[in-house]
Enzyme design. Structure first.
Site, PDB file in Angstrom:
ATOM      1  CE  LYS A  71       3.359  -5.889   4.297  1.00  0.00           C
ATOM      2  NZ  LYS A  71       3.160  -5.142   4.331  1.00  0.00           N
ATOM      3  CD  GLU A 115       7.869  -0.270   7.249  1.00  0.00           C
ATOM      4  OE1 GLU A 115       6.812  -0.686   7.141  1.00  0.00           O
ATOM      5  OE2 GLU A 115       8.622   1.344   6.613  1.00  0.00           O
ATOM      6  CG  ASP A 136       0.871  -3.800   2.283  1.00  0.00           C
ATOM      7  OD1 ASP A 136       0.793  -4.351   3.326  1.00  0.00           O
ATOM      8  OD2 ASP A 136       1.091  -3.425   2.349  1.00  0.00           O
ATOM      9  CD  GLU A 171       0.728  -1.388   8.560  1.00  0.00           C
ATOM     10  OE1 GLU A 171       0.239  -0.586   9.117  1.00  0.00           O
ATOM     11  OE2 GLU A 171       1.160  -0.559   7.176  1.00  0.00           O
ATOM     12  CG  ASP A 212      -0.198   0.215   2.667  1.00  0.00           C
ATOM     13  OD1 ASP A 212       0.649  -0.236   2.266  1.00  0.00           O
ATOM     14  OD2 ASP A 212      -1.027   0.092   3.520  1.00  0.00           O
ATOM     15  CB  SER A 213       4.330   1.894  -0.519  1.00  0.00           C
ATOM     16  OG  SER A 213       4.597   0.551  -0.765  1.00  0.00           O
TER      17      SER A 213
HETATM   18  O1  KIV Z   1       3.821  -1.043   1.423  1.00  0.00           O
HETATM   19  C1  KIV Z   1       4.341  -1.476   1.311  1.00  0.00           C
HETATM   20  O2  KIV Z   1       5.447  -1.324   0.662  1.00  0.00           O
HETATM   21  C2  KIV Z   1       5.122  -2.080   2.819  1.00  0.00           C
HETATM   22  C3  KIV Z   1       6.737  -2.597   2.812  1.00  0.00           C
HETATM   23  C4  KIV Z   1       7.962  -1.655   2.512  1.00  0.00           C
HETATM   24  C5  KIV Z   1       7.389  -3.946   3.357  1.00  0.00           C
HETATM   25  O3  KIV Z   1       4.566  -2.527   3.823  1.00  0.00           O
END
Ligand code: KIV
Length: 258
Positions: free
Chosen positions: A109, A177, A80, A111, A41-42
């Protein structure tokens, strides 16, 4: 799931290589060289210039994931789950099932490692959704300046405990992280599942970076980012050449005409 088993047997044998991808073209180029491709989600900050990943929607994640899926033939694909899509067990299961079904990813994934999220993850795993955890700096929950985690002994104990609880819950891997070096080693040594570090030392079982940072597309100033290439220069050089040829009528030449 065979791909996850193949990943887990790499612990203590060889380092695990992970990167992000938000589109088919990038996924296709990195697929042969990595073990895991994360649709992170970056993408909210990297592609859309959002101040926070909290603005990323489920629809955005699904659309990018569908594109990424088309570029992957061998890597494990993880997506994510964005903010506010896993606030309780039923919401999480409904949304994770949707992501898995529509993107055909291998895992999701989530958090965090507190009691509430652990119960939600337990419910997902019970319903056959493979889950990767994420501890340390949690971008979806962070307020203010991003800092590294594991400074105080209280925080160290909490993070080590959360990693062990997540392992017992059944996640197959945990992203660490911005976790302090010694603590990331301690966590990695004390759990049997894999740890994937980002700003968390070489002691982790694997590493992940945002591909756009690694190839030098974002000009990132984050301490843990190393630029391994300079795609910005490659783009600028190609576009300059194109401009010159368009202006001088050199392009399109006979070769490119019907
Ligand atoms: O959102 C993302 O790209 C991430 C990675 C940096 C681990 O969670």
């Amino acid at each position: 799931m065979k791909k996850i088993k193949n990943l887990l047997i790499k612990k203590n044998k060889t380092k695990i290589v992970c990167l992000t991808a938000y589109s088919k073209n990038i996924a296709k180029e990195i697929d042969n060289f990595v073990d895991v491709i994360l649709v992170g989600d970056s993408l909210g900050s990297v592609l859309y210039d959002f101040d926070t990943t909290r603005t990323v929607t489920l629809e955005m994640m699904i659309n990018h994931s569908k594109s990424v899926r088309k570029g992957i033939t061998k890597s494990l694909m993880v997506v994510d789950m964005p903010y506010n899509t896993y606030r309780n067990k039923s919401e999480a299961l409904k949304n994770c099932k949707k992501v898995m079904k529509e993107s055909k990813c291998d895992a999701v994934k989530l958090e965090g490692g507190n009691k509430k999220i652990v119960e939600i993850i337990k419910h997902l795993i019970k319903n056959n959704i493979p889950v990767m955890g994420h501890l340390g700096l949690l971008p979806q929950n962070e307020k203010g300046k991003f800092t590294f985690k594991g400074k105080s002994s209280k925080e160290k104990i909490r993070l080590l405990n959360e990693a062990k609880v997540l392992e017992r819950t059944g996640v197959f891997a945990i992203v660490l992280e911005c976790v302090e070096k010694k603590l990331s080693k301690e966590i990695t040594d004390q759990i049997k599942i894999i740890t994937i570090g980002i700003g968390a030392s070489q002691h982790c079982d694997g590493q992940i970076l945002v591909t756009d940072d690694l190839i030098g597309l974002t000009n990132s100033k984050i301490k843990f980012v190393k630029e391994f290439g300079n795609v910005r220069k490659t783009i600028r050089d190609a576009v300059k050449k194109y401009k010159i040829e368009v202006k001088s009528l050199k392009f399109p030449s006979k070769k490119y005409l019907y």
